[in-house]
Design an enzyme around this catalytic site. Structure first.
Site, mmCIF file in Angstrom:
data_model
loop_
_atom_site.group_PDB
_atom_site.id
_atom_site.type_symbol
_atom_site.label_atom_id
_atom_site.label_comp_id
_atom_site.label_asym_id
_atom_site.label_seq_id
_atom_site.Cartn_x
_atom_site.Cartn_y
_atom_site.Cartn_z
ATOM 1 N N HIS A 42 -2.446 12.524 15.046
ATOM 2 C CA HIS A 42 -2.235 12.992 13.663
ATOM 3 C C HIS A 42 -1.087 14.000 13.714
ATOM 4 C CE1 HIS A 42 -6.305 11.386 13.611
ATOM 5 N NE2 HIS A 42 -6.294 11.392 12.296
ATOM 6 N N ASP A 164 -6.015 15.666 15.936
ATOM 7 C CA ASP A 164 -5.964 16.786 14.994
ATOM 8 C C ASP A 164 -6.052 16.279 13.551
ATOM 9 O OD1 ASP A 164 -5.488 19.280 13.847
ATOM 10 O OD2 ASP A 164 -3.324 19.196 14.158
HETATM 11 C C1 SAM Z 1 -3.696 18.694 10.495
HETATM 12 S S1 SAM Z 1 -2.333 17.678 10.115
HETATM 13 C C2 SAM Z 1 -1.533 17.506 11.668
HETATM 14 C C3 SAM Z 1 -0.845 18.715 12.166
HETATM 15 C C4 SAM Z 1 -0.135 18.555 13.486
HETATM 16 N N1 SAM Z 1 -0.986 17.932 14.488
HETATM 17 C C5 SAM Z 1 0.340 19.877 14.006
HETATM 18 O O1 SAM Z 1 -0.415 20.556 14.738
HETATM 19 O O2 SAM Z 1 1.474 20.237 13.704
HETATM 20 C C6 SAM Z 1 -3.088 16.087 9.928
HETATM 21 C C7 SAM Z 1 -2.064 14.978 9.674
HETATM 22 O O3 SAM Z 1 -2.768 13.741 9.811
HETATM 23 C C8 SAM Z 1 -2.247 12.819 8.860
HETATM 24 N N2 SAM Z 1 -3.285 11.780 8.717
HETATM 25 C C9 SAM Z 1 -4.367 11.742 7.899
HETATM 26 N N3 SAM Z 1 -5.133 10.676 8.185
HETATM 27 C C10 SAM Z 1 -4.537 10.049 9.231
HETATM 28 C C11 SAM Z 1 -4.882 8.917 10.018
HETATM 29 N N4 SAM Z 1 -5.988 8.214 9.790
HETATM 30 N N5 SAM Z 1 -4.049 8.572 11.037
HETATM 31 C C12 SAM Z 1 -2.927 9.292 11.287
HETATM 32 N N6 SAM Z 1 -2.548 10.361 10.579
HETATM 33 C C13 SAM Z 1 -3.352 10.742 9.566
HETATM 34 C C14 SAM Z 1 -1.953 13.661 7.651
HETATM 35 O O4 SAM Z 1 -0.984 13.038 6.827
HETATM 36 C C15 SAM Z 1 -1.447 14.947 8.303
HETATM 37 O O5 SAM Z 1 -0.044 14.916 8.419
#
Ligand code: SAM
Length: 283
Positions: A42, A164
């Site tokens: 994520h 995440d």
């Molecule tokens: C908490 S943020 C990530 C922050 C990043 N890991 C950081 O520490 O900079 C969660 C991200 O997951 C994405 N997201 C949500 N559901 C997802 C999925 N099923 N698979 C991949 N990405 C997803 C969202 O769009 C968002 O950008």
């Protein structure tokens, strides 16, 4: 429908903890001259503008990374590295915050690789542009839960995964347990870093998640949790944690040093706490 935007939360206390654990594990892997792979299920957009309307609507970074700006002198080495990656210097404005993919990209060596996943249509495009055509980086526009199992074991089969999710929907908790367990069956030597929020009591599932992940037969399971204030009943994220499956040797000691230093800086009231504990002791 994906409504979560990390731009509202970038640089908050949970990011500080998460990214320090991430950099500490990378540091351990880089102590050997062998290549490894960093997977991020994520990823988000990689770089966040702290002058944006989103960041300034919540101003969460003010209770997070901003608190560290003038505290560099006695910081542990890994914190100094983190602040240097963020280009933080006393007296200098901090206009952007780096997310997990960019912190890894700046830290990894020529021999290492990154696999980044992101589902949101806009975030993935910004991520691609922020990763600057770096040849070590593969970017997948896909569901990170499904992508995790599809991408492990990576080549080489040495490295770490950051999981995440936003936990906006309750199913994310179940997905984390299911997909990390399935990935572990395919790649039992990978290091898995699982972030989780500690929320207001009526909405908090952290204890259940931690308990379920402790029962999956993992090895060397380390919990690092930090809360900055009192837990309210209905509102807010007062803390967060990282679970590390296959935690590297002496990561617990390094993280205790970090949280001992961090807690007095981030604490907002007398309910703040930090915990570093083995849920499954190293063999
Ligand atoms: C908490 S943020 C990530 C922050 C990043 N890991 C950081 O520490 O900079 C969660 C991200 O997951 C994405 N997201 C949500 N559901 C997802 C999925 N099923 N698979 C991949 N990405 C997803 C969202 O769009 C968002 O950008």
């Amino acid at each position: 429908m994906l409504s979560y935007r990390h731009s509202f939360h970038a640089g908050n206390h949970a990011d500080v903890l998460k990214h320090l654990v991430q950099l500490s594990v990378i540091d351990k892997l880089q102590q050997k001259n062998k290549p490894f792979v960093y997977l991020d299920t994520h990823s988000g957009r990689g770089i966040y503008d702290l002058k944006s309307d989103e960041a300034n609507k919540t101003q969460e970074y003010k209770q997070g990374i901003f608190q560290l700006v003038d505290q560099q002198a006695d910081a542990p080495e890994i914190v100094k590295q983190y602040l240097s990656l963020l280009n933080i210097q006393p007296g200098r404005a901090l206009n952007q915050y780096l997310g997990s993919p960019e912190l890894s990209r700046l830290t990894l060596r020529e021999i290492d690789k990154l696999i980044l996943m992101e589902l949101h249509n806009n975030e993935i495009n910004v991520l691609k542009s922020n990763m600057r055509k770096d040849e070590r980086v593969a970017i997948h526009h896909r569901d990170g839960f499904e992508g995790l199992c599809a991408c492990v074991p990576p080549k080489p089969a040495r490295g770490l995964v950051l999981i995440d999710p936003a936990y906006e929907v309750k199913q994310d908790y179940q997905q984390v347990v299911k997909q990390v367990s399935a990935a572990y069956k395919k790649w039992a030597t990978g290091i898995y870093l699982i972030w989780y929020p500690v929320l207001a009591s009526s909405r908090d599932y952290s204890e259940t998640l931690v308990k379920q992940l402790s029962q999956q037969g993992f090895k060397n399971l380390l919990k690092i949790e930090l809360a900055v204030s009192e837990q309210l009943e209905d509102f807010g994220m007062h803390g967060s944690g990282m679970l590390v499956v296959n935690a590297p040797y002496q990561l617990d000691q390094q993280m205790r040093t970090v949280t001992d230093w961090l807690l007095p800086i981030l604490k907002q009231d007398e309910h703040a706490y930090a915990q570093v504990e083995w849920l499954i002791q190293p063999e």
